[in-house]
Design a protein around this motif. Structure first.
Motif, PDB file in Angstrom:
ATOM      1  N   LEU A 124     -54.352  23.635  15.212  1.00  0.00           N
ATOM      2  CA  LEU A 124     -54.894  22.495  15.954  1.00  0.00           C
ATOM      3  C   LEU A 124     -53.922  21.321  15.935  1.00  0.00           C
ATOM      4  O   LEU A 124     -53.729  20.629  16.943  1.00  0.00           O
ATOM      5  CB  LEU A 124     -56.223  22.053  15.349  1.00  0.00           C
ATOM      6  N   ALA A 144     -62.067  15.749  20.129  1.00  0.00           N
ATOM      7  CA  ALA A 144     -62.108  17.209  20.182  1.00  0.00           C
ATOM      8  C   ALA A 144     -61.487  17.802  18.930  1.00  0.00           C
ATOM      9  O   ALA A 144     -62.002  18.766  18.355  1.00  0.00           O
ATOM     10  CB  ALA A 144     -61.371  17.699  21.430  1.00  0.00           C
ATOM     11  N   PHE A 145     -60.391  17.218  18.515  1.00  0.00           N
ATOM     12  CA  PHE A 145     -59.753  17.671  17.269  1.00  0.00           C
ATOM     13  C   PHE A 145     -60.731  17.557  16.118  1.00  0.00           C
ATOM     14  O   PHE A 145     -60.915  18.488  15.328  1.00  0.00           O
ATOM     15  CB  PHE A 145     -58.513  16.814  17.014  1.00  0.00           C
ATOM     16  N   ASP A 146     -61.375  16.424  16.061  1.00  0.00           N
ATOM     17  CA  ASP A 146     -62.301  16.175  14.975  1.00  0.00           C
ATOM     18  C   ASP A 146     -63.419  17.217  14.946  1.00  0.00           C
ATOM     19  O   ASP A 146     -63.726  17.798  13.910  1.00  0.00           O
ATOM     20  CB  ASP A 146     -62.872  14.771  15.132  1.00  0.00           C
ATOM     21  N   SER A 147     -64.030  17.436  16.125  1.00  0.00           N
ATOM     22  CA  SER A 147     -65.141  18.391  16.144  1.00  0.00           C
ATOM     23  C   SER A 147     -64.691  19.783  15.750  1.00  0.00           C
ATOM     24  O   SER A 147     -65.388  20.492  15.022  1.00  0.00           O
ATOM     25  CB  SER A 147     -65.796  18.467  17.513  1.00  0.00           C
ATOM     26  N   LYS A 148     -63.518  20.170  16.229  1.00  0.00           N
ATOM     27  CA  LYS A 148     -63.050  21.519  15.893  1.00  0.00           C
ATOM     28  C   LYS A 148     -62.818  21.653  14.400  1.00  0.00           C
ATOM     29  O   LYS A 148     -63.160  22.670  13.794  1.00  0.00           O
ATOM     30  CB  LYS A 148     -61.750  21.815  16.641  1.00  0.00           C
ATOM     31  N   ARG A 150     -64.316  20.082  12.085  1.00  0.00           N
ATOM     32  CA  ARG A 150     -65.600  20.148  11.388  1.00  0.00           C
ATOM     33  C   ARG A 150     -66.244  21.509  11.507  1.00  0.00           C
ATOM     34  O   ARG A 150     -66.882  21.979  10.560  1.00  0.00           O
ATOM     35  CB  ARG A 150     -66.523  19.047  11.919  1.00  0.00           C
ATOM     36  N   VAL A 151     -66.076  22.119  12.667  1.00  0.00           N
ATOM     37  CA  VAL A 151     -66.615  23.478  12.798  1.00  0.00           C
ATOM     38  C   VAL A 151     -65.921  24.406  11.815  1.00  0.00           C
ATOM     39  O   VAL A 151     -66.550  25.207  11.122  1.00  0.00           O
ATOM     40  CB  VAL A 151     -66.432  23.985  14.239  1.00  0.00           C
TER      41      VAL A 151
ATOM     42  N   VAL C  16     -68.262  13.550  23.603  1.00  0.00           N
ATOM     43  CA  VAL C  16     -68.901  14.663  22.912  1.00  0.00           C
ATOM     44  C   VAL C  16     -69.590  14.136  21.674  1.00  0.00           C
ATOM     45  O   VAL C  16     -69.286  13.042  21.213  1.00  0.00           O
ATOM     46  CB  VAL C  16     -67.890  15.749  22.516  1.00  0.00           C
ATOM     47  N   GLN C  19     -67.607  11.581  16.553  1.00  0.00           N
ATOM     48  CA  GLN C  19     -66.560  10.677  16.997  1.00  0.00           C
ATOM     49  C   GLN C  19     -65.233  11.159  16.471  1.00  0.00           C
ATOM     50  O   GLN C  19     -65.164  11.937  15.546  1.00  0.00           O
ATOM     51  CB  GLN C  19     -66.809   9.277  16.443  1.00  0.00           C
ATOM     52  N   GLY C  20     -64.195  10.643  17.043  1.00  0.00           N
ATOM     53  CA  GLY C  20     -62.867  10.965  16.554  1.00  0.00           C
ATOM     54  C   GLY C  20     -62.545  10.148  15.310  1.00  0.00           C
ATOM     55  O   GLY C  20     -63.343   9.332  14.868  1.00  0.00           O
ATOM     56  N   THR C  30     -69.464  14.348   7.837  1.00  0.00           N
ATOM     57  CA  THR C  30     -70.170  15.217   8.783  1.00  0.00           C
ATOM     58  C   THR C  30     -71.613  14.778   8.766  1.00  0.00           C
ATOM     59  O   THR C  30     -72.244  14.703   7.722  1.00  0.00           O
ATOM     60  CB  THR C  30     -70.082  16.674   8.307  1.00  0.00           C
ATOM     61  N   PHE C  44     -73.722  20.654  17.889  1.00  0.00           N
ATOM     62  CA  PHE C  44     -73.085  19.889  18.948  1.00  0.00           C
ATOM     63  C   PHE C  44     -72.128  20.755  19.760  1.00  0.00           C
ATOM     64  O   PHE C  44     -71.707  21.823  19.338  1.00  0.00           O
ATOM     65  CB  PHE C  44     -72.374  18.658  18.382  1.00  0.00           C
ATOM     66  N   VAL C  46     -68.888  22.070  21.293  1.00  0.00           N
ATOM     67  CA  VAL C  46     -67.474  22.097  20.968  1.00  0.00           C
ATOM     68  C   VAL C  46     -66.700  22.301  22.259  1.00  0.00           C
ATOM     69  O   VAL C  46     -66.844  23.318  22.906  1.00  0.00           O
ATOM     70  CB  VAL C  46     -67.157  23.243  19.987  1.00  0.00           C
ATOM     71  N   PRO C  47     -65.914  21.326  22.611  1.00  0.00           N
ATOM     72  CA  PRO C  47     -65.226  21.449  23.892  1.00  0.00           C
ATOM     73  C   PRO C  47     -64.130  22.498  23.821  1.00  0.00           C
ATOM     74  O   PRO C  47     -63.401  22.587  22.849  1.00  0.00           O
ATOM     75  CB  PRO C  47     -64.622  20.066  24.107  1.00  0.00           C
ATOM     76  N   TYR C  52     -56.775  21.766  23.398  1.00  0.00           N
ATOM     77  CA  TYR C  52     -57.128  22.685  22.331  1.00  0.00           C
ATOM     78  C   TYR C  52     -57.538  24.050  22.848  1.00  0.00           C
ATOM     79  O   TYR C  52     -57.706  24.984  22.092  1.00  0.00           O
ATOM     80  CB  TYR C  52     -58.219  22.070  21.450  1.00  0.00           C
TER      81      TYR C  52
END
Lengths: 158, 647, 246
Positions: A124, A144-148, A150-151, C16, C19-20, C30, C44, C46-47, C52
């Motif tokens: 990433l 987007a980086f952040d969410s990925k 966290r997943v 989304v 937040q960043g 989290t 949530f 995930v884009p 990415y």
């Protein structure tokens, strides 16, 4: 609970995240110390960065890793590099000497899970880096980086 | 005030703010440790003399007087240096003042204690040190320090070291121990007051009383041999009286001839109305209870300057001409009678031992039920047993700085004490200490790992097996070890070991909050000096004032502009993406960030204990590593919060 | 390939959940109501669009040489117009190549760690296929050889012609290219257009932990009029470190 950071070339964090669940959170006094614990681990990481065999001898407070002596042995994933009163700290070095450091709240480092986590985050990071508008050492504020990330962090809790 | 820095000034640094910016003296830890293990001289009491002393100088007793003159006696620190040369009356006996702080070899060091009876009586249950006692002392001590720190704003590393060493000294118990002979008196001073007419008969009485203490006192410990203490008469007289002077001479001769005891004379009671006098400063090495007492009851005692020099001369005479030769004689004697047979082939070979019947009339170790201390009542080696004599031999060699010999004897004893953990532990401890004190040059990185470290671990294991009540002994042992490790030259290897030990103390929660913070600061110091020998630490970030000087120099030397896009005739275009790495030479070879982390944690703990100035100084030292980081500027971040709170 | 505008990482194009990272505030936790989701369908969004979603493994793409040459030419003219002297032009070209070099360190080594690349060009995430990362180069010579072979291969489809260590100074090395590709259509001028390639090398080495300064020089030989020598001068500290860490 975990505290993960990416550190740039001048000790500055370019990304930070805490991975917690309802049951597993950091105590407030540890929580505020986390960035500084990571910062202090940089001393050890820099030492290991240039070792031919990144094996820790008595120069850290706790044990080593990667017992094999093969000269082709990987030296990116460093495993547990440090500890601080019951917390364990693991590290990873990229080819551009960017450091990924994570504080493990439960005091142990599961090598397989942590290693694969680092690899994924590295990918990433690379994708972020390939963006021509992103400069090295800039903070990564992309959501987007952040969410990925966290997943991916969910794997750490198994 | 004198500008010369000395050991006494270091230990009492709280009273000398003008010295706070001095650099840390080399090997100061060794000197402090050596001070706590120096030979004891007990001063017997003489009621008439004490009353006279009280009238004249307002001192409680003669042993109190002597206390002020102990520690590194060649420093002569009670004499202010400015008056030294001007005073026409000062006796120049060829003994020059020296500065033990800066000398390499060990200077003469002694400790004066109370009378033997007093020493024995205080060796009881309720005087075992508790961590709460230490904490309350530290709390008071630091409270007194806060206003002084307010006035002298510049943070001083030296003061922090001094506080640590004061803490270290409070941990060093001075109680008589059955396991070693370090606090057993070597010399006993028997004072006589000539002005009150005390003469030969009194002397004889006092001597007989002293020599029979082992019979008369009911709790006289079996591990002390009264014959191993050298008695010396101290004849106190008035210089102005010719007849007193003559009787002193006569008495000295008769005491020597008939009682076989040496004596010295001090013109203690000379009237001093018109003479210049000096106020004495407090003595250095004192027990915790006395330190607490001194803090709450400060007294000032004035002594004429001439008398000061005279007292120092006398003490040097006692030490050099009497004590040391006495100790040497005893050492030779014990060497011949105990050590040589012990080393012979029959003794060391276990097979042959079976054939040796216990013919010798040396008593063997026996079980003793000590009513005052049931837990320790398992085993005691009496004073005349060969094992304890060997221990004494080793301890006295240590006191006379013969570390090599001490080490070899301790080594021998570890085999003897295998089955007695309570004796084994101090034995291992002192074996390590004598190794590190003496063999500075032969200790390499390898030796540290292969010999010193296992030895230390073993000593600590033995201590841990014992009662929790005596946990402070473990802590003292560990602190001694870590101090000695940190004074080795190869700190890159020894410092992490010291950190391990110090962290162990911290985690075990045996100490109170004040002591714990002081240990945290010590850990920070250990990291500060953990630098690979090949690095020139010039590359490490420094606190503000020094940095500004460097920066302005750098700005003058280079002609570069700040922003690469500035198109200026004088400046060249620079690539703003170019990575700059300043610390390439020291990369990974220092532990500067760890040092800063521990300073930060210590600052936080100081704030919790309401010692703002201490916290302020810690933050000041942590600042160089954190100032440039953006994370330190976050309003709710720890560093920022503490900085704001303390500024 | 999907025609997506490359968004700078500092702007938020799609909102989304979550937040960043904001570096002035610090890490965020989290959130409890989104982290307890156990199945992947809930929680949530995930884009998967944006950068990415792209693969890091490149397909073999070809770009027209003339288009490239024109682009390069306009870069050179742009810098030439905004500079006062030759040195400045070269510096600016260097900096243009520098950012490329910084990225190359990471991406090329990473790709070397991925086993079996041919089948993966469409995969979103290849990190799962890596068992062991390739070893990081710690020595000067290893890194330079990597540049001489792999980087040159990546940039110019062939390895460079020579790698030489200077005999006079121990911190100087030279890479030699007989026919530099990017400036092949540019006549000999006083301006070293190969500064661009120097920048690439410099960025590569700086990022890998070997701070240096790279310059190019014409050294003609029979048949090769554009033969260029790239002189790499490492910081003295780099050589010291090399000797220290044997």
């Amino acid at each position: 609970m975990f505290y993960f950071t990416i550190i740039g070339t001048s000790d500055n964090p370019i990304y930070e995240a805490e991975f917690t669940t309802a049951k597993n959170t950091f105590q407030p006094e540890i929580k505020e110390l986390n960035p500084y614990i990571v910062h202090s681990t940089l001393d050890i990481m820099e030492y290991l960065q240039w070792q031919r065999q990144p094996q820790l001898d008595i120069n850290t407070s706790s044990g080593g890793f990667l017992r094999s002596r093969h000269s082709t042995q990987e030296n990116s994933y460093l495993g547990k590099v440090d500890s601080f009163y019951g917390l364990a700290v693991s590290g990873f070095l990229t080819y551009g000497n960017i450091k990924f450091i994570m504080v493990h709240g439960n005091g142990t480092v599961d090598d397989t899970v942590t290693r694969s986590f680092y690899y994924e985050v590295y990918e990433l990071y690379l994708k972020t880096l390939m963006n021509p508008f992103y400069k090295v050492n800039d903070p990564i504020s992309n959501s987007a980086f952040d969410s990925k990330v966290r997943v991916l962090s969910k794997r750490l809790f198994v | 005030m004198s500008l010369q820095f000395s050991y006494e000034k270091y230990m009492n640094l709280i009273q000398y703010p003008e010295h706070w910016s001095n650099p840390i003296p080399h090997e100061i830890s060794k000197k402090v440790i050596y001070n706590t293990l120096s030979p004891c001289i007990c001063v017997q009491s003489n009621l008439e003399l004490d009353n006279h002393l009280k009238d004249m100088y307002n001192i409680d007793s003669i042993s109190m007087l002597f206390r002020y003159f102990g520690d590194y006696i060649q420093d002569r620190d009670q004499i202010p240096s400015t008056t030294d040369l001007k005073d026409p009356g000062s006796v120049s006996s060829g003994r020059h003042r020296s500065d033990s702080l800066f000398q390499r070899q060990a200077s003469e060091c002694v400790r004066f204690t109370r009378s033997l009876e007093d020493l024995i009586s205080i060796d009881s249950e309720d005087h075992i040190l508790q961590s709460t006692d230490i904490d309350s002392f530290l709390s008071q001590y630091l409270q007194n320090l806060e206003p002084i720190m307010n006035e002298n704003g510049t943070p001083s590393k030296l003061l922090k070291h001094s506080i640590y060493h004061r803490f270290f000294i409070t941990l060093s118990s001075i109680n008589l121990s059955r396991y070693h002979s370090f606090h057993h008196p070597v010399v006993a001073l028997l004072p006589l007051d000539i002005t009150k007419g005390q003469g030969y008969e009194n002397a004889r009485e006092i001597l007989i009383h002293f020599k029979n203490l082992n019979n008369t006192l009911e709790n006289f410990p079996e591990f002390i041999n009264i014959n191993d203490i050298l008695p010396v008469f101290v004849l106190c007289y008035d210089e102005n009286s010719r007849e007193q002077w003559e009787s002193v001479q006569a008495l000295t001769k008769s005491l020597k001839k008939q009682l076989f005891v040496e004596s010295v004379s001090i013109s203690l009671f000379t009237p001093h109305d018109n003479q210049k006098s000096t106020t004495l400063h407090s003595p250095i090495t004192v027990s915790l209870h006395e330190q607490v007492f001194n803090m709450s009851h400060p007294t000032s005692i004035n002594i004429p300057s001439r008398l000061l020099t005279h007292i120092y001369d006398t003490i040097s005479f006692i030490v050099e001409e009497m004590m040391i030769p006495f100790m040497h004689r005893k050492l030779v004697f014990w060497d011949e009678t105990v050590l040589q047979p012990r080393k012979s082939i029959f003794q060391s070979n276990k097979f042959f031992r079976r054939f040796i019947s216990p013919k010798s009339n040396h008593p063997i170790a026996h079980k003793v039920n000590d009513p005052q201390d049931p837990a320790e009542g398992d085993i005691m080696f009496p004073a005349s047993s060969p094992e304890f004599l060997l221990r004494k031999l080793a301890d006295w060699s240590f006191m006379l700085s013969d570390f090599k010999k001490a080490y070899s004897i301790y080594d021998l004893l570890t085999k003897d004490f295998e089955s007695y953990p309570q004796y084994l532990a101090p034995c291992l401890e002192y074996k390590t200490i004598s190794l590190l004190m003496g063999a500075q040059n032969i200790i390499t990185a390898k030796t540290i790992k292969t010999e010193v470290d296992p030895l230390m671990t073993r000593a600590i294991e033995q201590y841990k097996k014992q009662d929790e009540k005596h946990s402070l002994r473990v802590i003292h042992c560990i602190l001694t070890f870590s101090d000695l490790l940190l004074s080795l030259s190869d700190t890159w290897v020894s410092s992490p070991l010291a950190v391990n030990y110090l962290t162990y103390i911290q985690k075990s929660h045996l100490l109170g909050p004040y002591a714990t913070v002081i240990i945290l600061e010590r850990i920070a110091y250990a990291y500060e000096i953990c630098i690979d020998l090949r690095v020139n630490d010039h590359f490490l970030p420094k606190p503000d004032e020094e940095n500004k000087a460097d920066e302005s120099e750098a700005a003058e030397n280079s002609k570069k502009g700040e922003n690469g896009l500035e198109v200026d005739d004088m400046h060249e275009w620079r690539n703003e993406n170019k990575l700059i790495q300043n610390n390439l030479r020291s990369e990974g070879l220092t532990r500067f960030r760890k040092y800063s982390l521990y300073q930060l944690v210590a600052a936080k703990k100081w704030v919790e204990l309401h010692k703002r100035n201490q916290a302020k100084w810690c933050i000041y030292h942590a600042a160089p590593a954190y100032e440039k980081l953006s994370l330190s500027k976050r309003p709710d971040g720890l560093f920022h919060r503490l900085s704001m709170e303390l500024s | 390939m999907a025609e997506q505008i490359i968004n700078p990482s500092t702007t938020h194009s799609t909102k989304v959940a979550g937040q960043g990272y904001d570096y002035t505030i610090g890490p965020t936790q989290t959130l409890p109501n989104t982290s307890t989701a156990t199945t992947s369908g809930t929680g949530f969004v995930v884009p998967t669009t944006g950068i990415y979603g792209q693969s890091l493994i490149s397909k073999e793409k070809q770009v027209s040489l003339s288009a490239y040459a024109f682009l390069f030419q306009s870069i050179v003219s742009y810098h030439r117009d905004s500079s006062k002297n030759v040195q400045e032009i070269e510096r600016k070209l260097n900096s243009s190549g520098y950012t490329i070099g910084m990225r190359l360190t990471e991406i090329l080594n990473f790709r070397d760690s991925v086993p079996n690349k041919t089948g993966l060009t469409n995969m979103d995430s290849v990190a799962g296929t890596i068992t062991n990362m390739k070893r990081r180069n710690l020595k000067i010579l290893e890194t330079l050889q990597y540049i001489h072979l792999t980087v040159w291969q990546y940039l110019f489809s062939r390895p460079s012609n020579d790698l030489v260590k200077s005999s006079e100074r121990d911190n100087e090395y030279m890479i030699i290219d007989n026919e530099p590709t990017i400036s092949q259509f540019i006549q000999h001028t006083s301006v070293q257009c190969e500064s661009f390639t120097c920048g690439i090398i410099e960025g590569f080495l700086d990022m890998a932990g070997f701070p240096c300064h790279v310059t190019s020089h014409f050294v003609e030989e029979t048949g090769f009029s554009n033969r260029t020598v790239y002189l790499i001068q490492f910081d003295k500290a780099v050589v010291e470190r090399e000797n220290l860490r044997q």
